[in-house]
Design a protein around this motif. Structure first.
Motif, PDB file in Angstrom:
ATOM      1  N   PRO A  20      -3.647  -3.887  -8.699  1.00 42.65           N
ATOM      2  CA  PRO A  20      -2.769  -2.742  -8.929  1.00 42.65           C
ATOM      3  C   PRO A  20      -1.367  -3.141  -9.381  1.00 42.65           C
ATOM      4  N   GLN A  21      -0.900  -4.305  -8.926  1.00 45.72           N
ATOM      5  CA  GLN A  21       0.435  -4.762  -9.291  1.00 45.72           C
ATOM      6  C   GLN A  21       0.567  -5.056 -10.777  1.00 45.72           C
ATOM      7  N   ALA A  28      -7.506  -0.396  -6.976  1.00 43.58           N
ATOM      8  CA  ALA A  28      -7.378   0.364  -5.733  1.00 43.58           C
ATOM      9  C   ALA A  28      -6.050   1.106  -5.694  1.00 43.58           C
ATOM     10  N   GLY A  29      -6.106   2.374  -5.310  1.00 44.88           N
ATOM     11  CA  GLY A  29      -4.892   3.138  -5.052  1.00 44.88           C
ATOM     12  C   GLY A  29      -4.215   3.730  -6.259  1.00 44.88           C
ATOM     13  N   ILE A  34      -0.153   2.189  -1.366  1.00 47.64           N
ATOM     14  CA  ILE A  34      -0.332   1.433  -2.607  1.00 47.64           C
ATOM     15  C   ILE A  34      -0.214   2.369  -3.799  1.00 47.64           C
ATOM     16  N   SER A  35      -0.817   3.553  -3.674  1.00 50.60           N
ATOM     17  CA  SER A  35      -0.754   4.543  -4.747  1.00 50.60           C
ATOM     18  C   SER A  35       0.684   4.981  -5.006  1.00 50.60           C
ATOM     19  N   THR A  36       1.429   5.250  -3.939  1.00 47.29           N
ATOM     20  CA  THR A  36       2.816   5.685  -4.074  1.00 47.29           C
ATOM     21  C   THR A  36       3.706   4.587  -4.639  1.00 47.29           C
ATOM     22  N   SER A  37       3.530   3.371  -4.143  1.00 42.27           N
ATOM     23  CA  SER A  37       4.389   2.268  -4.591  1.00 42.27           C
ATOM     24  C   SER A  37       4.129   1.922  -6.053  1.00 42.27           C
ATOM     25  N   ALA A  38       2.894   2.125  -6.515  1.00 36.30           N
ATOM     26  CA  ALA A  38       2.581   1.843  -7.915  1.00 36.30           C
ATOM     27  C   ALA A  38       3.409   2.732  -8.837  1.00 36.30           C
TER      28      ALA A  38
END
Length: 271
Positions: free
Chosen positions: A81-82, A103-104, A263-267
């Motif tokens: 994701p990063q 993911a996320g 993870i979804s929000t931070s992306a």
């Protein structure tokens, strides 16, 4: 000509990211009889990754991301994701079936970044895919994608609500979680019943998870397996850390769901 050949007869498949998952998908396509000359994989240039690609006998399949985007009719995105930002400038044509395994990362965010329609899958671990025991969530529903996953030996769970992807992701993390919880003598059935009220397939996924846990010759092997499943900052790690801190199985699974949402929000915040 069998069903698999008919389904993929006119397709060219590209896999962006040749980490463990990307290599597993590529290798499984080859094992299923998909022609190697119509399969492409890309990687970020790390020498260690190249060595792994070499071991997997996929060196001749290496291509750059631009070629994958321009030539492939089916594209799997199998990067972490990063790495989402690195996909922004790729020349996706919009005519390919693009499938994200990240993911996320929501389909809305993917479509916003890539400028095309994107389908999401959340597959179980590469070890289960290699053994023909894999499962995967699919969102939104797509018949062709579900059939492709079937070719790879994965059972597809088509989600009506993308929010359930977070819960399914915790489901594919269950093998390591069950092993830790079992050693601690924790009540798992109560937790599964509680989560099943929100996601009806969760008990079935729990049963799958128990059945795919490998047999180990020693506690050391078991510990190594759990550590291997715990990607730093990932969802399995969040669940296992929660269990090791003394939380109940239900609380640990809820922390895993929360970590998927984080993870979804931070992306989105890092774009």
């Amino acid at each position: 000509m069998d069903g698999n050949e008919i389904l993929l007869v006119n397709e060219t498949i590209g896999i962006i990211g040749a980490g463990v998952l990307g290599r597993t998908l590529a290798g499984t396509f080859v094992e299923c009889g998909f022609p190697g000359e119509r399969l492409m994989v890309s990687y970020g240039g790390k020498p260690s990754t190249f060595e792994s690609i070499k071991e997997a006998k996929l060196v001749e399949n290496i291509a750059d991301n631009n070629e994958i985007c321009q030539r492939s009719t089916i594209i799997f995105i199998a990067v972490k994701p990063q790495a989402l930002k690195e996909l922004k400038c790729l020349p996706f044509t919009g005519s390919s079936l693009v499938v994200s395994c990240m993911a996320g990362i929501s389909s809305v965010l993917l479509e916003e970044i890539l400028g095309i329609d994107v389908f999401r899958i959340m597959p179980s671990g590469p070890d289960t895919i290699r053994k023909g025991k894999g499962i995967a969530a699919v969102y939104p529903q797509n018949y062709t994608l579900t059939e492709i996953l079937s070719v790879l030996g994965l059972k597809a769970y088509e989600l009506q609500d993308e929010e359930m992807m977070h819960t399914f992701t915790v489901g594919v993390c269950l093998p390591a979680a069950i092993m830790v919880a079992d050693k601690k003598g924790l009540d798992m059935d109560y937790a599964i019943e509680a989560i099943e009220k929100e996601y009806a397939d969760f008990e079935e996924i729990y049963i799958w998870a128990k059945n795919v846990i490998p047999d180990f010759d020693s506690d050391k092997e078991e510990k190594k397996y759990i550590e291997h499943m715990c990607t730093k900052g990932g969802i399995t790690e969040a669940i296992v850390n929660s269990l090791n801190s003394g939380d109940t199985f239900l609380d640990a699974l809820k922390k895993g769901i929360a970590r998927s949402r984080e993870i979804s929000t931070s992306a989105r915040l890092t774009l």
